[in-house]
Motif scaffolding. Structure first.
Motif, PDB file in Angstrom:
ATOM      1  N   GLN A   6      36.957 -17.431 -35.641  1.00 20.37           N
ATOM      2  CA  GLN A   6      35.739 -16.842 -35.128  1.00 20.37           C
ATOM      3  C   GLN A   6      35.894 -15.333 -35.269  1.00 20.37           C
ATOM      4  N   LEU A   7      35.074 -14.770 -36.092  1.00 21.32           N
ATOM      5  CA  LEU A   7      35.290 -13.411 -36.568  1.00 21.32           C
ATOM      6  C   LEU A   7      35.021 -12.342 -35.506  1.00 21.32           C
ATOM      7  N   ASP A   8      34.215 -12.654 -34.535  1.00 17.53           N
ATOM      8  CA  ASP A   8      33.856 -11.672 -33.512  1.00 17.53           C
ATOM      9  C   ASP A   8      34.307 -12.166 -32.149  1.00 17.53           C
ATOM     10  N   SER A   9      35.099 -11.374 -31.474  1.00 13.73           N
ATOM     11  CA  SER A   9      35.541 -11.794 -30.143  1.00 13.73           C
ATOM     12  C   SER A   9      34.478 -11.507 -29.089  1.00 13.73           C
ATOM     13  N   GLN A  10      33.658 -10.472 -29.327  1.00  8.65           N
ATOM     14  CA  GLN A  10      32.594 -10.121 -28.388  1.00  8.65           C
ATOM     15  C   GLN A  10      31.337  -9.760 -29.161  1.00  8.65           C
ATOM     16  N   VAL A  11      30.211 -10.261 -28.688  1.00  8.43           N
ATOM     17  CA  VAL A  11      28.924  -9.946 -29.305  1.00  8.43           C
ATOM     18  C   VAL A  11      27.938  -9.591 -28.210  1.00  8.43           C
ATOM     19  N   PRO A  12      27.555  -8.311 -28.114  1.00  6.41           N
ATOM     20  CA  PRO A  12      26.487  -7.916 -27.192  1.00  6.41           C
ATOM     21  C   PRO A  12      25.159  -7.935 -27.932  1.00  6.41           C
ATOM     22  N   PHE A  14      20.651  -7.663 -27.172  1.00  2.00           N
ATOM     23  CA  PHE A  14      19.589  -7.480 -26.194  1.00  2.00           C
ATOM     24  C   PHE A  14      18.768  -8.759 -26.037  1.00  2.00           C
ATOM     25  N   GLU A  15      18.238  -8.923 -24.854  1.00  2.23           N
ATOM     26  CA  GLU A  15      17.407 -10.083 -24.545  1.00  2.23           C
ATOM     27  C   GLU A  15      16.246 -10.164 -25.522  1.00  2.23           C
ATOM     28  N   GLU A  16      15.934 -11.373 -25.968  1.00  2.66           N
ATOM     29  CA  GLU A  16      14.871 -11.724 -26.908  1.00  2.66           C
ATOM     30  C   GLU A  16      15.188 -11.344 -28.355  1.00  2.66           C
ATOM     31  N   ALA A  17      16.350 -10.773 -28.604  1.00  2.00           N
ATOM     32  CA  ALA A  17      16.766 -10.489 -29.979  1.00  2.00           C
ATOM     33  C   ALA A  17      17.437 -11.721 -30.566  1.00  2.00           C
ATOM     34  N   PRO A  18      17.504 -11.814 -31.906  1.00  2.26           N
ATOM     35  CA  PRO A  18      18.227 -12.932 -32.526  1.00  2.26           C
ATOM     36  C   PRO A  18      19.731 -12.683 -32.487  1.00  2.26           C
ATOM     37  N   VAL A  19      20.497 -13.760 -32.594  1.00  4.37           N
ATOM     38  CA  VAL A  19      21.952 -13.625 -32.601  1.00  4.37           C
ATOM     39  C   VAL A  19      22.552 -14.615 -33.596  1.00  4.37           C
ATOM     40  N   GLU A  20      23.661 -14.205 -34.193  1.00  2.00           N
ATOM     41  CA  GLU A  20      24.439 -15.089 -35.056  1.00  2.00           C
ATOM     42  C   GLU A  20      25.903 -14.952 -34.655  1.00  2.00           C
ATOM     43  N   LEU A  21      26.528 -16.060 -34.353  1.00  2.00           N
ATOM     44  CA  LEU A  21      27.954 -16.093 -34.052  1.00  2.00           C
ATOM     45  C   LEU A  21      28.649 -16.750 -35.235  1.00  2.00           C
ATOM     46  N   ARG A  22      29.647 -16.053 -35.761  1.00  2.00           N
ATOM     47  CA  ARG A  22      30.233 -16.494 -37.021  1.00  2.00           C
ATOM     48  C   ARG A  22      31.459 -17.379 -36.819  1.00  2.00           C
ATOM     49  N   CYS A  23      31.564 -18.359 -37.709  1.00  2.00           N
ATOM     50  CA  CYS A  23      32.694 -19.282 -37.678  1.00  2.00           C
ATOM     51  C   CYS A  23      33.044 -19.650 -39.113  1.00  2.00           C
ATOM     52  N   ASN A  24      34.285 -19.477 -39.491  1.00  2.00           N
ATOM     53  CA  ASN A  24      34.783 -19.918 -40.785  1.00  2.00           C
ATOM     54  C   ASN A  24      35.950 -20.870 -40.570  1.00  2.00           C
ATOM     55  N   TYR A  25      36.073 -21.821 -41.460  1.00  2.00           N
ATOM     56  CA  TYR A  25      37.147 -22.798 -41.324  1.00  2.00           C
ATOM     57  C   TYR A  25      37.945 -22.882 -42.615  1.00  2.00           C
ATOM     58  N   SER A  26      39.137 -23.393 -42.498  1.00  2.00           N
ATOM     59  CA  SER A  26      39.940 -23.664 -43.680  1.00  2.00           C
ATOM     60  C   SER A  26      40.443 -25.087 -43.585  1.00  2.00           C
TER      61      SER A  26
END
Lengths: 113, 114
Positions: A6-12, A14-26
């Motif tokens: 998981q490339l990002d340990s913290q993601v801030p 704002f409310e109502e904004a879009p978000v993407e949390l990244r995940c790569n696997y091997s």
């Protein structure tokens, strides 16, 4: 063996904004992929999972994830976040034989009013 | 919600003492798991069970033992606790037919070893 990053340990965000949390696997074999959410002082809840079929998977609470085999990714997205989405999110991978299951280190999502 | 209860929820103890954590399920599911959660490591599997008296080691099993004498109970024991075992411990279960896919988690046990 499989592993997940998981490339990002913290993601801030704002409310109502879009978000993407990244995940790569091997992995050298076919995999199943999962996203879990953990609210403060609680256990994990399964958000969604990819086993086969459509690469776009829809989960609970308006989240979705897309399996991209060529990029070995399984990113989690939500078009508009709410304060209540503030939580820790974990990506996980298992082999299709069901012998191994590994969690990523987690991404802490903070939704800012 | 799946009926998973962990006890105790919090425990503080001293190095060298034995500690037993209990996981109780009301679902009658076959697979049960013990994980520990530490910052920067996510969740790591300690031991799992695939039936009564059937258990196996996970990736961080050293210093831990488990027992499952009934379908509904899965016990995790630290025979002689060390400070490195300070962590949050989670029990999980899988639904039938899902194999090795933990799907429902308890609320955790916060264990501090001084």
């Amino acid at each position: 063996a499989q592993s997940v990053t998981q490339l990002d340990s913290q993601v801030p965000v704002f409310e109502e904004a879009p978000v993407e949390l990244r995940c790569n696997y091997s992995s050298s074999v076919s995999v199943y992929l999962f996203w879990y959410v953990q609210y403060p002082n609680q256990g994990l809840q399964l958000l969604l999972k990819y086993l086969s079929g459509s690469t776009l998977v829809k989960g609970i609470n308006g989240f979705e994830a897309e399996f991209n085999k060529s990029q070995t990714s399984f990113h989690l997205r939500k078009p508009s976040v709410h304060i209540s989405d503030t939580a820790e999110y974990f990506c996980a991978v298992s082999d299709t034989a069901g012998n191994q299951f590994y969690f990523g280190t987690g991404t802490s999502l903070t939704v800012i009013p | 919600d799946a009926g998973i209860t962990q006890s105790p929820r919090h425990k503080v103890t001293e190095t060298g003492t034995p500690v037993t954590l209990r996981c109780h399920q009301t679902e009658n599911h076959r697979y049960m798991y013990w994980y520990r959660q530490d910052p920067g490591h996510g969740l790591r599997l300690i031991h799992y069970s695939y039936g009564v008296k059937d258990t196996d080691k996970g990736e961080v099993s050293d210093g831990y033992s488990v027992s499952r004498s009934k379908t509904e109970d899965f016990l995790l024991t630290l025979e002689s606790a060390t400070s490195s075992q300070t962590s949050v411990y989670f029990c999980a279960i899988s639904e039938p037919g899902q194999g090795f896919q933990p799907q429902h988690f308890g609320d955790g046990t916060r264990l501090s070893i001084l």
